[in-house]
Design a protein around this motif. Structure first.
Motif, PDB file in Angstrom:
ATOM      1  N   ALA A 288       0.734  -1.275   0.120  1.00  0.00           N
ATOM      2  CA  ALA A 288       0.176   0.118   0.099  1.00  0.00           C
ATOM      3  C   ALA A 288       0.711   1.336   0.046  1.00  0.00           C
ATOM      4  O   ALA A 288       0.683   2.241  -0.618  1.00  0.00           O
ATOM      5  CB  ALA A 288      -0.698  -0.054   1.148  1.00  0.00           C
ATOM      6  N   THR A 289       2.013   1.124   0.639  1.00  0.00           N
ATOM      7  CA  THR A 289       2.836   2.390   0.805  1.00  0.00           C
ATOM      8  C   THR A 289       3.591   2.638  -0.634  1.00  0.00           C
ATOM      9  O   THR A 289       3.625   3.697  -1.000  1.00  0.00           O
ATOM     10  CB  THR A 289       3.849   2.121   1.877  1.00  0.00           C
ATOM     11  OG1 THR A 289       3.186   1.826   3.005  1.00  0.00           O
ATOM     12  CG2 THR A 289       4.737   3.472   2.161  1.00  0.00           C
ATOM     13  N   VAL A 290       3.970   1.505  -1.199  1.00  0.00           N
ATOM     14  CA  VAL A 290       4.498   1.678  -2.517  1.00  0.00           C
ATOM     15  C   VAL A 290       3.650   2.234  -3.409  1.00  0.00           C
ATOM     16  O   VAL A 290       3.916   3.344  -4.501  1.00  0.00           O
ATOM     17  CB  VAL A 290       5.115   0.353  -3.111  1.00  0.00           C
ATOM     18  CG1 VAL A 290       5.446   0.487  -4.585  1.00  0.00           C
ATOM     19  CG2 VAL A 290       6.301  -0.188  -2.211  1.00  0.00           C
ATOM     20  N   LYS A 291       2.303   1.751  -3.505  1.00  0.00           N
ATOM     21  CA  LYS A 291       1.161   2.262  -4.558  1.00  0.00           C
ATOM     22  C   LYS A 291       1.063   3.694  -4.120  1.00  0.00           C
ATOM     23  O   LYS A 291       0.840   4.427  -4.876  1.00  0.00           O
ATOM     24  CB  LYS A 291      -0.156   1.705  -4.190  1.00  0.00           C
ATOM     25  CG  LYS A 291      -0.005   0.017  -4.657  1.00  0.00           C
ATOM     26  CD  LYS A 291      -1.274  -0.554  -4.482  1.00  0.00           C
ATOM     27  CE  LYS A 291      -1.486  -1.890  -5.141  1.00  0.00           C
ATOM     28  NZ  LYS A 291      -2.650  -2.796  -4.763  1.00  0.00           N
ATOM     29  N   GLY A 292       0.830   3.995  -2.888  1.00  0.00           N
ATOM     30  CA  GLY A 292       0.571   5.614  -2.400  1.00  0.00           C
ATOM     31  C   GLY A 292       1.784   6.411  -2.915  1.00  0.00           C
ATOM     32  O   GLY A 292       1.568   7.457  -3.358  1.00  0.00           O
ATOM     33  N   LEU A 293       3.053   6.088  -2.844  1.00  0.00           N
ATOM     34  CA  LEU A 293       4.092   6.984  -3.385  1.00  0.00           C
ATOM     35  C   LEU A 293       4.287   6.814  -4.643  1.00  0.00           C
ATOM     36  O   LEU A 293       4.403   8.023  -5.389  1.00  0.00           O
ATOM     37  CB  LEU A 293       5.722   5.950  -2.914  1.00  0.00           C
ATOM     38  CG  LEU A 293       6.765   6.745  -3.222  1.00  0.00           C
ATOM     39  CD1 LEU A 293       6.885   8.164  -2.781  1.00  0.00           C
ATOM     40  CD2 LEU A 293       8.082   6.012  -2.560  1.00  0.00           C
ATOM     41  N   CYS A 294       3.869   5.912  -5.364  1.00  0.00           N
ATOM     42  CA  CYS A 294       3.741   6.070  -6.951  1.00  0.00           C
ATOM     43  C   CYS A 294       2.619   7.077  -7.341  1.00  0.00           C
ATOM     44  O   CYS A 294       2.704   7.693  -8.387  1.00  0.00           O
ATOM     45  CB  CYS A 294       3.556   4.562  -7.517  1.00  0.00           C
ATOM     46  SG  CYS A 294       4.932   3.641  -7.508  1.00  0.00           S
ATOM     47  N   GLY A 295       1.308   6.999  -6.360  1.00  0.00           N
ATOM     48  CA  GLY A 295       0.358   7.992  -6.884  1.00  0.00           C
ATOM     49  C   GLY A 295       0.809   9.293  -6.560  1.00  0.00           C
ATOM     50  O   GLY A 295       0.323  10.364  -7.367  1.00  0.00           O
ATOM     51  N   VAL A 296       1.876   9.750  -5.502  1.00  0.00           N
ATOM     52  CA  VAL A 296       2.084  10.924  -5.192  1.00  0.00           C
ATOM     53  C   VAL A 296       3.062  11.628  -6.612  1.00  0.00           C
ATOM     54  O   VAL A 296       2.651  12.783  -6.811  1.00  0.00           O
ATOM     55  CB  VAL A 296       2.993  11.203  -4.252  1.00  0.00           C
ATOM     56  CG1 VAL A 296       3.749  12.325  -3.987  1.00  0.00           C
ATOM     57  CG2 VAL A 296       2.310  10.608  -2.882  1.00  0.00           C
ATOM     58  N   VAL A 297       3.674  10.650  -7.212  1.00  0.00           N
ATOM     59  CA  VAL A 297       4.341  11.304  -8.486  1.00  0.00           C
ATOM     60  C   VAL A 297       3.645  11.224  -9.678  1.00  0.00           C
ATOM     61  O   VAL A 297       4.187  11.717 -10.654  1.00  0.00           O
ATOM     62  CB  VAL A 297       5.796  10.419  -8.720  1.00  0.00           C
ATOM     63  CG1 VAL A 297       6.655  10.459  -7.521  1.00  0.00           C
ATOM     64  CG2 VAL A 297       5.462   9.161  -9.105  1.00  0.00           C
ATOM     65  N   ARG A 298       2.116  11.014  -9.709  1.00  0.00           N
ATOM     66  CA  ARG A 298       1.486  11.103 -10.876  1.00  0.00           C
ATOM     67  C   ARG A 298       1.340  12.324 -11.409  1.00  0.00           C
ATOM     68  O   ARG A 298       1.224  12.269 -12.873  1.00  0.00           O
ATOM     69  CB  ARG A 298       0.101  10.335 -10.316  1.00  0.00           C
ATOM     70  CG  ARG A 298      -0.701  10.440 -11.698  1.00  0.00           C
ATOM     71  CD  ARG A 298      -2.139   9.718 -11.146  1.00  0.00           C
ATOM     72  NE  ARG A 298      -3.333   9.681 -12.176  1.00  0.00           N
ATOM     73  CZ  ARG A 298      -4.364   8.897 -12.138  1.00  0.00           C
ATOM     74  NH1 ARG A 298      -4.730   8.473 -11.099  1.00  0.00           N
ATOM     75  NH2 ARG A 298      -5.132   9.154 -13.426  1.00  0.00           N
ATOM     76  N   HIS A 299       1.173  13.195 -10.585  1.00  0.00           N
ATOM     77  CA  HIS A 299       0.866  14.654 -10.776  1.00  0.00           C
ATOM     78  C   HIS A 299       2.265  15.124 -11.822  1.00  0.00           C
ATOM     79  O   HIS A 299       2.044  15.794 -12.700  1.00  0.00           O
ATOM     80  CB  HIS A 299       0.736  15.676  -9.935  1.00  0.00           C
ATOM     81  CG  HIS A 299       0.718  16.926 -10.305  1.00  0.00           C
ATOM     82  ND1 HIS A 299      -0.272  17.591 -10.946  1.00  0.00           N
ATOM     83  CD2 HIS A 299       1.711  18.050 -10.026  1.00  0.00           C
ATOM     84  CE1 HIS A 299      -0.018  18.902 -10.983  1.00  0.00           C
ATOM     85  NE2 HIS A 299       1.133  19.117 -10.622  1.00  0.00           N
ATOM     86  N   HIS A 300       3.424  14.759 -11.486  1.00  0.00           N
ATOM     87  CA  HIS A 300       4.547  15.399 -12.228  1.00  0.00           C
ATOM     88  C   HIS A 300       4.768  14.385 -13.127  1.00  0.00           C
ATOM     89  O   HIS A 300       5.420  15.032 -14.486  1.00  0.00           O
ATOM     90  CB  HIS A 300       5.856  15.433 -10.962  1.00  0.00           C
ATOM     91  CG  HIS A 300       6.860  16.027 -11.588  1.00  0.00           C
ATOM     92  ND1 HIS A 300       6.720  17.443 -11.714  1.00  0.00           N
ATOM     93  CD2 HIS A 300       8.287  15.845 -11.848  1.00  0.00           C
ATOM     94  CE1 HIS A 300       7.798  17.890 -12.097  1.00  0.00           C
ATOM     95  NE2 HIS A 300       8.776  16.890 -12.175  1.00  0.00           N
ATOM     96  N   LEU A 301       4.524  13.266 -13.326  1.00  0.00           N
ATOM     97  CA  LEU A 301       4.987  12.541 -14.555  1.00  0.00           C
ATOM     98  C   LEU A 301       3.694  12.581 -15.602  1.00  0.00           C
ATOM     99  O   LEU A 301       4.060  12.663 -17.029  1.00  0.00           O
ATOM    100  CB  LEU A 301       4.688  10.997 -14.308  1.00  0.00           C
ATOM    101  CG  LEU A 301       5.790  10.262 -13.388  1.00  0.00           C
ATOM    102  CD1 LEU A 301       5.651   8.727 -13.016  1.00  0.00           C
ATOM    103  CD2 LEU A 301       7.134  10.241 -14.343  1.00  0.00           C
ATOM    104  N   GLY A 302       2.486  12.983 -14.986  1.00  0.00           N
ATOM    105  CA  GLY A 302       1.456  13.113 -16.218  1.00  0.00           C
ATOM    106  C   GLY A 302       0.697  11.847 -16.290  1.00  0.00           C
ATOM    107  O   GLY A 302      -0.290  11.756 -17.079  1.00  0.00           O
ATOM    108  N   PHE A 303       1.075  10.799 -15.629  1.00  0.00           N
ATOM    109  CA  PHE A 303       0.355   9.490 -15.747  1.00  0.00           C
ATOM    110  C   PHE A 303       0.708   8.773 -14.661  1.00  0.00           C
ATOM    111  O   PHE A 303       1.584   9.143 -13.775  1.00  0.00           O
ATOM    112  CB  PHE A 303       0.637   8.793 -16.837  1.00  0.00           C
ATOM    113  CG  PHE A 303       2.095   8.467 -17.230  1.00  0.00           C
ATOM    114  CD1 PHE A 303       2.730   7.467 -16.545  1.00  0.00           C
ATOM    115  CD2 PHE A 303       3.026   9.416 -17.890  1.00  0.00           C
ATOM    116  CE1 PHE A 303       4.040   7.145 -16.707  1.00  0.00           C
ATOM    117  CE2 PHE A 303       4.449   9.217 -17.869  1.00  0.00           C
ATOM    118  CZ  PHE A 303       5.043   8.152 -17.314  1.00  0.00           C
ATOM    119  N   ALA A 304      -0.074   7.799 -14.070  1.00  0.00           N
ATOM    120  CA  ALA A 304       0.129   6.793 -13.071  1.00  0.00           C
ATOM    121  C   ALA A 304       1.077   5.698 -13.430  1.00  0.00           C
ATOM    122  O   ALA A 304       1.011   4.938 -14.282  1.00  0.00           O
ATOM    123  CB  ALA A 304      -0.918   6.357 -12.492  1.00  0.00           C
ATOM    124  N   PRO A 305       2.218   5.539 -12.844  1.00  0.00           N
ATOM    125  CA  PRO A 305       3.110   4.343 -12.791  1.00  0.00           C
ATOM    126  C   PRO A 305       2.273   2.984 -12.754  1.00  0.00           C
ATOM    127  O   PRO A 305       1.530   2.778 -11.860  1.00  0.00           O
ATOM    128  CB  PRO A 305       4.115   4.581 -11.803  1.00  0.00           C
ATOM    129  CG  PRO A 305       3.931   5.759 -11.330  1.00  0.00           C
ATOM    130  CD  PRO A 305       2.707   6.307 -11.550  1.00  0.00           C
TER     131      PRO A 305
END
Length: 416
Positions: A288-305
């Motif tokens: 869950a923590t890994v998913k949450g961290l990937c969600g945080v960078v979604r805004h900067h990447l422009g997409f979800a990892p």
């Protein structure tokens, strides 16, 4: 005739805090007055009470109680049965049985037969022959023979908490009334010791929870300060720089301004990831923590990892390894967002019994040979501190794969 000596005035000592030993001795004194006991056995009882009161760990106290009871009345075998509140036994501590005998017996008793009789009738019981009692159900295969019996309930406060069971007095003798009385005195002191241990455990848990709340409050405060003060200032500075790019005639100056804006965006992404880490509960599942961290960078990447997991990710990764791996993942995703120009990022976390392997793969432009290596060196250093390795490889047809392999079970060093 000699004059009589006037009575000495009674001194009223100010009341003070009572230690656990004080409470045990007070309970013991109230019971000793009820029995006739020789000096040697009284000293043995006093030593036993002090012994069980010298520990605050419940399992150790129970073992001390059983050992002391056997010694006081010369019993070959002893046990403490802890009630489960539903008419059975939640725990069963023994004395006198070998490890091989305990293993041969299999599961501990659940509260049938004579044991169940004392649970249903919480009062002392002395028997000449266990097998002759109407409640007896016999012994399971492999159980050593036992004949004489003494059982005494243990109460904590006014509630039955467990029972002391003693069998086979040395020399083939019978348990006496004095034996019963001295074990009752021990059981009374044992109830106080058990209550103290339970209270100590509750206080320790309460203190740990208070300390945890303090940490979370500090993290919340730091996170708010970072978001409200630092991120907003950086964002405002980036907007100001973007607003003046069209006023600059020199192409090199404009390029530098755009680079500075990109760096500010990267710093904002890093801060957002750091704030997420501050608010992450240590008890949260690793996946869950890994998913949450990937969600945080979604805004900067422009997409979800894309996030994948293989193996017992939530159960097999120690906390210290989690902390370091999350820091590496945060830095890797931040670097990807700033430099890779990727349209797809995949994070795979795989765990087997001995190893954690995490990969971050993107379809971006790759790492130029002249690119600064400080961030990558930091990733390699963190992996090495855990006894692991970090590698960089090209992805097909384009892009980059970052991989770190961490052995599980080892302690990370404090050097980075």
């Amino acid at each position: 005739m000699a004059a009589s000596t006037p009575p000495r005035p009674h001194r009223h000592e100010p009341p003070g805090p009572r230690t656990p030993i004080d409470q045990l001795l007070s309970e013991l004194a109230s019971r000793v007055d009820e029995i006739v006991i020789d000096r040697e056995r009284l000293r043995a009882l006093l030593d036993a009470v002090i012994s069980i009161g010298s520990d605050l760990e419940l399992a150790a106290i129970l073992d001390r109680i059983v050992a002391a009871a056997c010694k006081l009345v010369g019993a070959r075998y002893g046990a403490m049965g802890v009630l489960d509140g539903a008419g059975g036994l939640a725990d069963f501590r023994t004395q006198g049985l070998t490890r091989e005998e305990i293993e041969a017996l299999g599961d501990p008793p659940t509260g049938r037969g004579i044991l169940g009789h004392i649970i249903d009738h919480p009062e002392p019981l002395r028997l000449i022959d266990l097998s002759a009692h109407p409640a007896s159900v016999g012994f399971p295969p492999g159980h050593p023979p036992m004949r004489t019996f003494l059982g005494v309930p243990v109460t904590v406060g006014d509630k039955a908490w467990g029972n002391l069971y003693l069998t086979d007095k040395h020399g083939g003798e019978l348990f006496t009334e004095d034996d019963e009385a001295i074990i009752q005195a021990l059981a009374a002191a044992a109830g106080v010791a058990i209550d103290n241990a339970r209270l100590y455990t509750e206080l320790a848990a309460s203190q740990a929870e208070r300390e945890r709340l303090v940490v979370f409050r500090d993290r919340d405060r730091i996170g708010r300060d970072l978001h409200d003060l630092v991120i907003q200032r950086l964002f405002a500075t980036g907007l100001q720089l973007q607003s003046i790019v069209h006023l600059v005639d020199e192409s090199e100056a404009a390029t530098r301004i755009n680079t500075a804006v990109d760096e500010i965006d990267g710093a904002i992404a890093d801060l957002r990831a750091a704030i997420f880490s501050l608010h992450t509960d240590a008890d949260q599942a690793f996946s869950a923590t890994v998913k949450g961290l990937c969600g945080v960078v979604r805004h900067h990447l422009g997409f979800a990892p894309r996030v994948e997991f293989q193996g017992p990710v939530d159960d097999a990764v120690p906390e210290l390894v989690r902390i370091e791996v999350l820091a590496m993942l945060r830095e890797a995703l931040s670097n990807t967002a700033r430099h890779a120009k990727a349209t797809r990022v995949t994070v795979v976390t795989a765990v087997d019994r001995a190893t954690l392997v995490m990969t971050v793969t993107d379809d971006g432009c790759g790492i130029p040979p002249q690119a600064p290596r400080r961030g990558l060196a930091n990733l390699a250093s963190r992996a090495a501190s855990l006894g692991g390795a970090f590698t960089i490889a090209g992805a097909e047809p384009t892009g980059t794969e970052l991989r770190w392999t961490i052995p599980l079970g080892g302690e990370p060093s404090r050097e980075h």
